[in-house]
Design a protein around this motif. Structure first.
Motif, PDB file in Angstrom:
ATOM      1  N   ARG A 100       0.770  -1.090   0.027  1.00  0.00           N
ATOM      2  CA  ARG A 100       0.034  -0.079  -0.064  1.00  0.00           C
ATOM      3  C   ARG A 100       1.080   1.216  -0.082  1.00  0.00           C
ATOM      4  O   ARG A 100       0.490   2.440  -0.599  1.00  0.00           O
ATOM      5  N   TYR A 101       1.938   1.205   0.771  1.00  0.00           N
ATOM      6  CA  TYR A 101       3.150   2.345   0.667  1.00  0.00           C
ATOM      7  C   TYR A 101       3.327   2.738  -0.710  1.00  0.00           C
ATOM      8  O   TYR A 101       3.612   3.848  -1.084  1.00  0.00           O
ATOM      9  N   TYR A 102       3.793   1.691  -1.395  1.00  0.00           N
ATOM     10  CA  TYR A 102       4.267   1.909  -2.838  1.00  0.00           C
ATOM     11  C   TYR A 102       3.253   2.212  -3.638  1.00  0.00           C
ATOM     12  O   TYR A 102       3.617   3.126  -4.696  1.00  0.00           O
ATOM     13  N   GLU A 103       1.941   1.999  -3.416  1.00  0.00           N
ATOM     14  CA  GLU A 103       1.156   2.471  -4.076  1.00  0.00           C
ATOM     15  C   GLU A 103       0.617   4.099  -3.923  1.00  0.00           C
ATOM     16  O   GLU A 103       0.443   4.828  -4.644  1.00  0.00           O
ATOM     17  N   GLU A 104       0.822   4.130  -2.514  1.00  0.00           N
ATOM     18  CA  GLU A 104       0.671   5.855  -2.025  1.00  0.00           C
ATOM     19  C   GLU A 104       1.879   6.617  -2.923  1.00  0.00           C
ATOM     20  O   GLU A 104       1.779   7.769  -3.067  1.00  0.00           O
ATOM     21  N   ARG A 105       3.160   5.904  -2.972  1.00  0.00           N
ATOM     22  CA  ARG A 105       4.233   6.935  -3.571  1.00  0.00           C
ATOM     23  C   ARG A 105       4.022   6.580  -5.013  1.00  0.00           C
ATOM     24  O   ARG A 105       4.873   7.298  -5.787  1.00  0.00           O
ATOM     25  N   GLU A 128       5.879  -8.366 -10.734  1.00  0.00           N
ATOM     26  CA  GLU A 128       7.032  -8.356 -10.940  1.00  0.00           C
ATOM     27  C   GLU A 128       7.863  -6.826 -10.720  1.00  0.00           C
ATOM     28  O   GLU A 128       8.691  -6.658 -10.121  1.00  0.00           O
ATOM     29  N   GLN A 129       6.929  -5.704 -10.847  1.00  0.00           N
ATOM     30  CA  GLN A 129       7.232  -4.411 -10.794  1.00  0.00           C
ATOM     31  C   GLN A 129       7.566  -4.032  -9.053  1.00  0.00           C
ATOM     32  O   GLN A 129       8.483  -3.603  -8.598  1.00  0.00           O
ATOM     33  N   LEU A 130       6.914  -4.872  -8.406  1.00  0.00           N
ATOM     34  CA  LEU A 130       6.926  -4.795  -6.870  1.00  0.00           C
ATOM     35  C   LEU A 130       8.142  -5.452  -6.394  1.00  0.00           C
ATOM     36  O   LEU A 130       8.941  -4.899  -5.480  1.00  0.00           O
ATOM     37  N   MET A 131       8.625  -6.580  -7.320  1.00  0.00           N
ATOM     38  CA  MET A 131       9.922  -7.434  -6.796  1.00  0.00           C
ATOM     39  C   MET A 131      11.061  -6.217  -7.216  1.00  0.00           C
ATOM     40  O   MET A 131      12.067  -6.312  -6.394  1.00  0.00           O
ATOM     41  N   GLU A 132      11.018  -5.662  -8.342  1.00  0.00           N
ATOM     42  CA  GLU A 132      11.910  -4.570  -8.517  1.00  0.00           C
ATOM     43  C   GLU A 132      12.159  -3.454  -7.815  1.00  0.00           C
ATOM     44  O   GLU A 132      13.231  -3.172  -7.488  1.00  0.00           O
ATOM     45  N   ILE A 133      10.979  -3.131  -6.927  1.00  0.00           N
ATOM     46  CA  ILE A 133      10.792  -2.076  -6.322  1.00  0.00           C
ATOM     47  C   ILE A 133      11.645  -2.469  -5.054  1.00  0.00           C
ATOM     48  O   ILE A 133      12.411  -1.769  -4.636  1.00  0.00           O
ATOM     49  N   ALA A 134      11.199  -3.601  -4.463  1.00  0.00           N
ATOM     50  CA  ALA A 134      11.776  -3.970  -3.268  1.00  0.00           C
ATOM     51  C   ALA A 134      13.208  -4.265  -3.183  1.00  0.00           C
ATOM     52  O   ALA A 134      14.040  -4.116  -2.445  1.00  0.00           O
TER      53      ALA A 134
END
Length: 99
Positions: free
Chosen positions: A31-36, A56-62
Motif C-alpha cells: 500500500r505504501y508503494y501505491e501511495e508513492r 514483477e514491478q513490486l519485486m524490482e521496487i523491493a
C-alpha cells in the motif's frame, strides 16, 4: 511471445494478500508503494487487484529499496522509462514501423 500470449500478465486479478505471499512484502509495504505512485492496482468494490506484471514491478521496487534507492528516485526512473517507451511508440507509428 505475442501480445495475446502475454496478455494474461497484465490482467488485474490478484488480491493484495496473494501479492504479499508471492513477493514477501507486507500488505502495508504494498500500500505504501501505491501511495508513492510506484504501483497502480485496479479497485473493485474497494478491493485492490494486481497483475503478474505488478508483482514483477513490486519485486524490482523491493530490490532497489534493499539497495537503498529512495522511492523518489525509483519513481523518476519509472517515469523516464515510460517517456522513452511512449516516444518510441510515437516514432514507430509516425514511420509506420511494425516489429
Amino acid at each position: 511471445m505475442t501480445n495475446k500470449e502475454d496478455s494474461y500478465k497484465f490482467k488485474k486479478v490478484i488480491s493484495i494478500g496473494i501479492v504479499s505471499e508471492l513477493t514477501g512484502l507486507s500488505q502495508r509495504q504494498i500500500r505504501y508503494y501505491e501511495e508513492r505512485k510506484l504501483i497502480f492496482p485496479d479497485r473493485s468494490n474497494g478491493i485492490r487487484k494486481y497483475s503478474f506484471a505488478d508483482v514483477e514491478q513490486l519485486m524490482e521496487i523491493a530490490n532497489k529499496r534493499e539497495e537503498g534507492v529512495p522511492t523518489r528516485e525509483i519513481r523518476q526512473e519509472m517515469t523516464k522509462e515510460l517517456r522513452e517507451k511512449m516516444l518510441k511508440g510515437q516514432m514507430n507509428a509516425h514511420f509506420r514501423f511494425r516489429p
